[in-house]
Write an enzyme that holds these catalytic residues in place. Structure first.
Site, short mmCIF file in Angstrom:
data_model
loop_
_atom_site.label_atom_id
_atom_site.label_comp_id
_atom_site.label_asym_id
_atom_site.label_seq_id
_atom_site.Cartn_x
_atom_site.Cartn_y
_atom_site.Cartn_z
N HIS A 1 -8.82 1.24 3.98
CA HIS A 1 -8.91 2.40 3.93
C HIS A 1 -7.93 2.82 3.02
CE1 HIS A 1 -5.24 1.09 6.29
NE2 HIS A 1 -4.72 1.30 5.45
N HIS B 1 0.76 5.42 8.93
CA HIS B 1 1.63 4.94 8.00
C HIS B 1 2.69 5.79 8.14
CE1 HIS B 1 -2.05 3.46 6.78
NE2 HIS B 1 -1.63 2.28 6.01
N HIS C 1 -3.31 -6.56 -0.52
CA HIS C 1 -2.38 -5.79 -1.52
C HIS C 1 -0.98 -6.07 -1.15
CE1 HIS C 1 -3.37 -3.77 2.17
NE2 HIS C 1 -2.48 -2.65 1.61
N GLU D 1 -2.25 -5.59 7.32
CA GLU D 1 -3.48 -4.82 7.92
C GLU D 1 -4.31 -4.97 8.33
OE1 GLU D 1 -1.91 -0.18 5.43
OE2 GLU D 1 -3.91 -1.82 5.51
C1 DHB Z 1 -2.36 1.39 -0.83
C2 DHB Z 1 -3.66 0.66 0.44
C3 DHB Z 1 -3.41 1.32 1.74
O1 DHB Z 1 -3.75 0.55 2.56
C4 DHB Z 1 -2.72 2.29 1.90
O2 DHB Z 1 -2.18 2.23 3.70
C5 DHB Z 1 -1.50 2.82 0.77
C6 DHB Z 1 -1.78 2.99 -0.43
C7 DHB Z 1 -3.06 1.51 -2.22
O3 DHB Z 1 -4.03 0.62 -2.29
O4 DHB Z 1 -2.44 2.09 -3.07
FE FE Z 2 -2.85 1.44 4.94
#
Ligand code: DHB
Ligand code: FE
Length: 287
Positions: A12, A59, A193, A240
């Protein structure tokens, strides 16, 4: 009787929402990312559920760090896009399905899943970006959506096993609703990530690929993966992905994989996407 007809999971990433909103999806950087959703957009034209139960995380947009429900179910009639600090995304207001949501709240809480009931909720990129990836930029979203927010922002998030069990309970709850509805369940977030600290930018393709493989055919053991392994292997925000297990649990024991996509990079994040079909599903409402 209502039934679960398909499950879908996707990252997302907020920058993907920005790319849609600003008309940049055909640019060199974004083209291969959005190409991974071509199959899904065509499939979604032919397969319009009556409701999507969309599992996502807030978030710190609707919830502040003062109050953090582990699982929160959107029971309102509609959900406005949240202002995440730079104005709300220019996307339609999400239409809920309050009748099915009220049934889910009752069925799940009496099934001993203590969800928080949300009668008002603004939805952030965790929910609106997946809608943009599947449906593009319509005047109105073509499906009703029941948001299910999961805390993966502040320790401790729920375990993978709890998420898989909640998915199974969602299936039972949907199947005990007395209206004839097709329902999809979506899981969002991930894949690997880390947005902060010395390991910012961490991507782990091997972990992500194994996660996708096991999500399809080995979900019970995947659900036992401890939080610390998500952290080590997929970065601080990789947790996540437990939300994908809610979706998987809702599909029953066996699934057919209809579509899979994986791409690095988009923003700081590995983009993952999968579409699954429960193998015992019925094609038509009459079936
Ligand atoms: C990013 C990815 C995410 O899932 C999120 O919630 C906020 C930022 C990103 O890759 O920048
Ligand atoms: Fe996220």
């Amino acid at each position: 009787m209502a039934r679960i007809t398909a499950g879908l999971a996707t990252s997302h990433i907020p920058a993907m929402g920005m790319a849609v909103d600003l008309g940049k999806t055909a640019e060199d950087y974004w083209k291969p990312v959005f190409a991974g959703y071509d199959w899904t957009r065509a499939w979604a034209e032919t397969e319009r559920p009556d409701a999507v139960i969309l599992v996502y995380n807030d978030h710190a947009s609707a919830f502040s760090l003062e109050m953090i429900p582990t699982f929160a179910l959107g029971c309102a009639e509609r959900f406005a896009p949240a202002d995440e600090g730079y104005g709300a995304r220019p996307v339609p207001v999400v239409q809920g399905h309050s009748e099915l949501a009220a049934h889910l709240a009752q069925a799940l809480i009496l099934d001993e899943f203590d969800l928080t009931i949300m009668n008002a909720l603004d939805v952030d990129h965790g929910l609106t970006v997946p809608l943009s990836l599947v449906y593009g930029q319509p005047e109105a979203w073509p499906v009703r959506v029941i948001p299910l927010a999961v805390n993966v922002v502040q320790y401790p998030p729920p375990t993978g096993r709890r998420c898989l069990s909640l998915g199974k309970a969602i299936r039972r709850a949907v199947e005990s609703f007395d209206q004839d509805l097709d329902v999809q369940v979506w899981g969002t977030g991930g894949m690997s990530h880390q947005l902060q600290g010395p390991r910012a930018g961490l991507i782990n393709k091997d972990f992500d690929t194994a996660f996708l493989d096991r999500l399809v055919s080995d979900a019970e053991s995947l659900a036992l993966l401890p939080h610390i392994e998500y952290l080590r292997e997929s970065g601080s925000e990789g947790i996540e992905m437990v939300m994908w297990l809610v979706m998987r649990g809702a599909l029953g024991p066996d699934v057919e994989e209809l579509h899979r996509f994986y791409h690095v990079p988009a923003s700081n994040t590995a983009v993952g996407h999968i579409v699954l079909r429960p193998t015992d599903h019925h094609d038509t409402k009459a079936g």
